[in-house]
Scaffold this active site. Structure first.
Site, PDB file in Angstrom:
ATOM      1  N   GLY A  14      57.515 -21.291   6.228  1.00  0.00           N
ATOM      2  CA  GLY A  14      56.347 -20.567   5.707  1.00  0.00           C
ATOM      3  C   GLY A  14      55.161 -21.493   5.598  1.00  0.00           C
ATOM      4  O   GLY A  14      54.669 -21.771   4.506  1.00  0.00           O
ATOM      5  N   SER A  16      52.155 -21.548   7.907  1.00  0.00           N
ATOM      6  CA  SER A  16      50.954 -21.323   8.723  1.00  0.00           C
ATOM      7  C   SER A  16      49.687 -21.356   7.866  1.00  0.00           C
ATOM      8  O   SER A  16      48.582 -21.415   8.397  1.00  0.00           O
ATOM      9  CB  SER A  16      51.050 -19.981   9.457  1.00  0.00           C
ATOM     10  OG  SER A  16      51.157 -18.919   8.534  1.00  0.00           O
ATOM     11  N   ASP A  63      61.341 -14.741  11.112  1.00  0.00           N
ATOM     12  CA  ASP A  63      61.378 -14.116   9.791  1.00  0.00           C
ATOM     13  C   ASP A  63      62.477 -14.813   8.978  1.00  0.00           C
ATOM     14  O   ASP A  63      63.664 -14.695   9.297  1.00  0.00           O
ATOM     15  CB  ASP A  63      61.678 -12.620   9.950  1.00  0.00           C
ATOM     16  CG  ASP A  63      61.653 -11.885   8.614  1.00  0.00           C
ATOM     17  OD1 ASP A  63      61.630 -12.550   7.565  1.00  0.00           O
ATOM     18  OD2 ASP A  63      61.658 -10.642   8.646  1.00  0.00           O
ATOM     19  N   ASN A  90      59.648 -22.685   1.320  1.00  0.00           N
ATOM     20  CA  ASN A  90      58.382 -22.282   0.686  1.00  0.00           C
ATOM     21  C   ASN A  90      58.092 -20.790   0.805  1.00  0.00           C
ATOM     22  O   ASN A  90      57.145 -20.294   0.209  1.00  0.00           O
ATOM     23  CB  ASN A  90      57.248 -23.094   1.348  1.00  0.00           C
ATOM     24  CG  ASN A  90      55.874 -22.642   0.925  1.00  0.00           C
ATOM     25  OD1 ASN A  90      55.492 -22.805  -0.243  1.00  0.00           O
ATOM     26  ND2 ASN A  90      55.118 -22.061   1.844  1.00  0.00           N
ATOM     27  N   SER A 142      58.123 -20.623  -8.892  1.00  0.00           N
ATOM     28  CA  SER A 142      56.801 -20.218  -9.398  1.00  0.00           C
ATOM     29  C   SER A 142      56.836 -20.301 -10.915  1.00  0.00           C
ATOM     30  O   SER A 142      57.895 -20.138 -11.532  1.00  0.00           O
ATOM     31  CB  SER A 142      56.503 -18.778  -8.995  1.00  0.00           C
ATOM     32  OG  SER A 142      55.396 -18.288  -9.739  1.00  0.00           O
ATOM     33  N   TYR A 156      59.400 -10.506  -9.244  1.00  0.00           N
ATOM     34  CA  TYR A 156      59.021 -11.801  -8.659  1.00  0.00           C
ATOM     35  C   TYR A 156      59.524 -12.940  -9.558  1.00  0.00           C
ATOM     36  O   TYR A 156      60.164 -13.882  -9.080  1.00  0.00           O
ATOM     37  CB  TYR A 156      57.503 -11.857  -8.497  1.00  0.00           C
ATOM     38  CG  TYR A 156      56.944 -13.143  -7.963  1.00  0.00           C
ATOM     39  CD1 TYR A 156      57.169 -13.544  -6.646  1.00  0.00           C
ATOM     40  CD2 TYR A 156      56.151 -13.983  -8.769  1.00  0.00           C
ATOM     41  CE1 TYR A 156      56.629 -14.723  -6.153  1.00  0.00           C
ATOM     42  CE2 TYR A 156      55.602 -15.151  -8.279  1.00  0.00           C
ATOM     43  CZ  TYR A 156      55.846 -15.517  -6.974  1.00  0.00           C
ATOM     44  OH  TYR A 156      55.311 -16.690  -6.481  1.00  0.00           O
ATOM     45  N   LYS A 160      62.268 -15.837  -8.710  1.00  0.00           N
ATOM     46  CA  LYS A 160      61.861 -17.240  -8.707  1.00  0.00           C
ATOM     47  C   LYS A 160      62.700 -18.040  -9.713  1.00  0.00           C
ATOM     48  O   LYS A 160      62.938 -19.237  -9.531  1.00  0.00           O
ATOM     49  CB  LYS A 160      60.360 -17.362  -9.004  1.00  0.00           C
ATOM     50  CG  LYS A 160      59.484 -16.902  -7.832  1.00  0.00           C
ATOM     51  CD  LYS A 160      59.702 -17.777  -6.601  1.00  0.00           C
ATOM     52  CE  LYS A 160      58.673 -17.545  -5.525  1.00  0.00           C
ATOM     53  NZ  LYS A 160      58.858 -18.420  -4.350  1.00  0.00           N
TER      54      LYS A 160
HETATM   55  N1  LIG Z   1      49.668 -19.320  -4.580  1.00  0.00           N
HETATM   56  C1  LIG Z   1      50.150 -19.341  -5.826  1.00  0.00           C
HETATM   57  O1  LIG Z   1      49.405 -19.226  -6.812  1.00  0.00           O
HETATM   58  C2  LIG Z   1      51.618 -19.553  -6.062  1.00  0.00           C
HETATM   59  C3  LIG Z   1      52.041 -19.791  -7.371  1.00  0.00           C
HETATM   60  C4  LIG Z   1      53.395 -19.992  -7.615  1.00  0.00           C
HETATM   61  C5  LIG Z   1      54.302 -19.977  -6.565  1.00  0.00           C
HETATM   62  N2  LIG Z   1      53.865 -19.730  -5.297  1.00  0.00           N
HETATM   63  C6  LIG Z   1      54.856 -19.731  -4.238  1.00  0.00           C
HETATM   64  O2  LIG Z   1      54.474 -20.694  -3.270  1.00  0.00           O
HETATM   65  C7  LIG Z   1      54.911 -20.264  -1.969  1.00  0.00           C
HETATM   66  C8  LIG Z   1      53.731 -20.233  -1.027  1.00  0.00           C
HETATM   67  O3  LIG Z   1      52.741 -19.368  -1.557  1.00  0.00           O
HETATM   68  P1  LIG Z   1      51.286 -19.243  -0.882  1.00  0.00           P
HETATM   69  O4  LIG Z   1      50.383 -18.770  -1.949  1.00  0.00           O
HETATM   70  O5  LIG Z   1      50.942 -20.464  -0.118  1.00  0.00           O
HETATM   71  O6  LIG Z   1      51.566 -18.008   0.130  1.00  0.00           O
HETATM   72  P2  LIG Z   1      50.750 -17.510   1.425  1.00  0.00           P
HETATM   73  O7  LIG Z   1      49.334 -17.995   1.369  1.00  0.00           O
HETATM   74  O8  LIG Z   1      50.977 -16.038   1.518  1.00  0.00           O
HETATM   75  O9  LIG Z   1      51.524 -18.242   2.620  1.00  0.00           O
HETATM   76  C9  LIG Z   1      52.877 -17.890   2.845  1.00  0.00           C
HETATM   77  C10 LIG Z   1      53.369 -18.519   4.141  1.00  0.00           C
HETATM   78  O10 LIG Z   1      54.737 -18.105   4.345  1.00  0.00           O
HETATM   79  C11 LIG Z   1      54.838 -17.326   5.547  1.00  0.00           C
HETATM   80  N3  LIG Z   1      55.821 -16.272   5.312  1.00  0.00           N
HETATM   81  C12 LIG Z   1      55.780 -15.249   4.424  1.00  0.00           C
HETATM   82  N4  LIG Z   1      56.867 -14.480   4.511  1.00  0.00           N
HETATM   83  C13 LIG Z   1      57.628 -15.007   5.492  1.00  0.00           C
HETATM   84  C14 LIG Z   1      58.879 -14.677   6.064  1.00  0.00           C
HETATM   85  N5  LIG Z   1      59.558 -13.589   5.664  1.00  0.00           N
HETATM   86  N6  LIG Z   1      59.380 -15.462   7.042  1.00  0.00           N
HETATM   87  C15 LIG Z   1      58.706 -16.560   7.465  1.00  0.00           C
HETATM   88  N7  LIG Z   1      57.522 -16.925   6.975  1.00  0.00           N
HETATM   89  C16 LIG Z   1      56.981 -16.166   5.994  1.00  0.00           C
HETATM   90  C17 LIG Z   1      53.416 -16.806   5.792  1.00  0.00           C
HETATM   91  O11 LIG Z   1      53.152 -16.489   7.158  1.00  0.00           O
HETATM   92  P3  LIG Z   1      53.481 -15.025   7.757  1.00  0.00           P
HETATM   93  O12 LIG Z   1      52.923 -14.036   6.777  1.00  0.00           O
HETATM   94  O13 LIG Z   1      52.836 -14.996   9.103  1.00  0.00           O
HETATM   95  O14 LIG Z   1      54.970 -14.944   7.852  1.00  0.00           O
HETATM   96  C18 LIG Z   1      52.605 -18.033   5.352  1.00  0.00           C
HETATM   97  O15 LIG Z   1      52.641 -19.012   6.344  1.00  0.00           O
HETATM   98  C19 LIG Z   1      55.569 -18.901  -2.184  1.00  0.00           C
HETATM   99  O16 LIG Z   1      56.959 -19.078  -2.327  1.00  0.00           O
HETATM  100  C20 LIG Z   1      54.977 -18.415  -3.487  1.00  0.00           C
HETATM  101  O17 LIG Z   1      55.808 -17.491  -4.149  1.00  0.00           O
HETATM  102  C21 LIG Z   1      52.538 -19.525  -5.017  1.00  0.00           C
END
Ligand SMILES: NC(=O)c1ccc[n+]([C@@H]2O[C@H](COP(=O)([O-])OP(=O)(O)OC[C@H]3O[C@@H](n4cnc5c(N)ncnc54)[C@H](OP(=O)(O)O)[C@@H]3O)[C@@H](O)[C@H]2O)c1
Length: 265
Positions: A14, A16, A63, A90, A142, A156, A160
């Protein structure tokens, strides 16, 4: 500090965009070869084009909620780079419910995306790390595991929290093979996920309840992840690191005291 990551191989699931992209970037800056995945190939190609300026990058669209593609990817990486030293799970998404109750597809989505992807990732990494006599796995949980996100992304947080427990469980199971398993628990971070799911009003409210009074930048989550995956953290396993700018402690309203103004803030 020497992280001992030069010429090591790191996988980031994950990656990109958002936190995963920033983690891949930090591994490359430390001299790793990096393998990344996401579902959308066009975004992956763009990300890999940028990341390749820093070092060798292999990408594959898949996926992560489906087990065989994850295991096949691990095989590809191992054959291409000869080893897998670090693996970061991730993949995750908030998993909202449209009505009062979760429908079966909504429930499957959140369980598959937040939990099963991490299980498949741990197992895929283990297949190769056990052969080479060690490695590190970092799962991304998270702060919602600690502070419930009730009412909207209800499941969620529980998923987590399961990732935190999975970390400790796998750490116990894999330690005999020299594999450390760790977890990072981010607070709100400036990523596409947050920008498309959380209102400005809610983000501002959250910043007020955070000791550092702001959201994290993705690299502020990525650096601790890379540290935990590195030789510099060689005596740390079965541990979850909260990287939230001090969000959970402020749930106690009298925690943060402003001496200058004589007030709790
Ligand atoms: N941002 C926050 O505030 C926050 C806070 C706490 C925890 N987190 C956790 O941190 C991690 C990353 O979050 P983020 O905010 O960076 O998310 P994001 O901006 O949505 O990026 C998610 C990445 O994972 C890929 N992805 C999603 N579903 C997938 C799947 N089924 N298979 C393969 N790739 C997949 C997405 O690309 P595609 O959609 O093209 O697959 C993208 O590259 C997550 O686990 C999230 O729960 C985030």
């Amino acid at each position: 500090m020497e992280l001992g990551l030069l010429n090591k191989v790191a996988v980031v699931m994950g990656a990109s965009k958002g936190i995963g992209y920033a983690i891949a970037e930090e591994f490359l800056k430390e001299g790793c070869k990096v393998a990344i995945t996401a579902r959308r190939e066009s975004e992956l190609i763009q990300a890999s084009g940028e990341l390749s300026k820093l070092g060798e990058v292999y990408y594959k669209a898949l996926d992560a909620t489906r087990e065989n593609p994850v295991y096949d990817f691990a095989k590809d990486v191992s054959e291409r780079f000869g080893a897998i030293h670090c693996w970061v799970n991730n993949v995750g998404a908030t998993g909202k419910k449209a009505g009062e109750e979760y429908s079966q597809p909504e429930l499957d989505f959140v369980v598959d995306t937040c939990f099963k992807s991490a299980v498949y990732g741990c197992q895929a990494a283990f297949r190769y790390m056990k052969r080479q006599g060690g490695g590190t796995i970092v799962n991304i949980s998270s702060l919602a595991a600690r502070c419930p996100s009730a009412g909207r992304s209800t499941l969620y947080g529980p998923m987590k929290a399961a990732v935190v427990n999975l970390t400790n469980t796998m750490a116990g199971e894999y330690c005999a093979y020299g594999i450390r398993v760790l977890c990072v628990m981010p607070g709100f971070t400036q990523t596409p996920l947050v920008r498309s799911n959380i209102s400005q009003e809610e983000l501002e409210y959250n910043c007020k309840g955070t000791l550092l009074r702001r959201l994290a930048e993705p690299e502020e989550i990525a650096k601790p992840v890379v540290f935990l995956a590195s030789e510099a953290a060689s005596y740390i396993t079965a541990t979850t690191l909260e990287v939230s700018g001090g969000r959970s402690v402020t749930l106690n309203p009298s925690y943060s005291y402003d001496k200058k103004n004589g007030a709790y803030i």
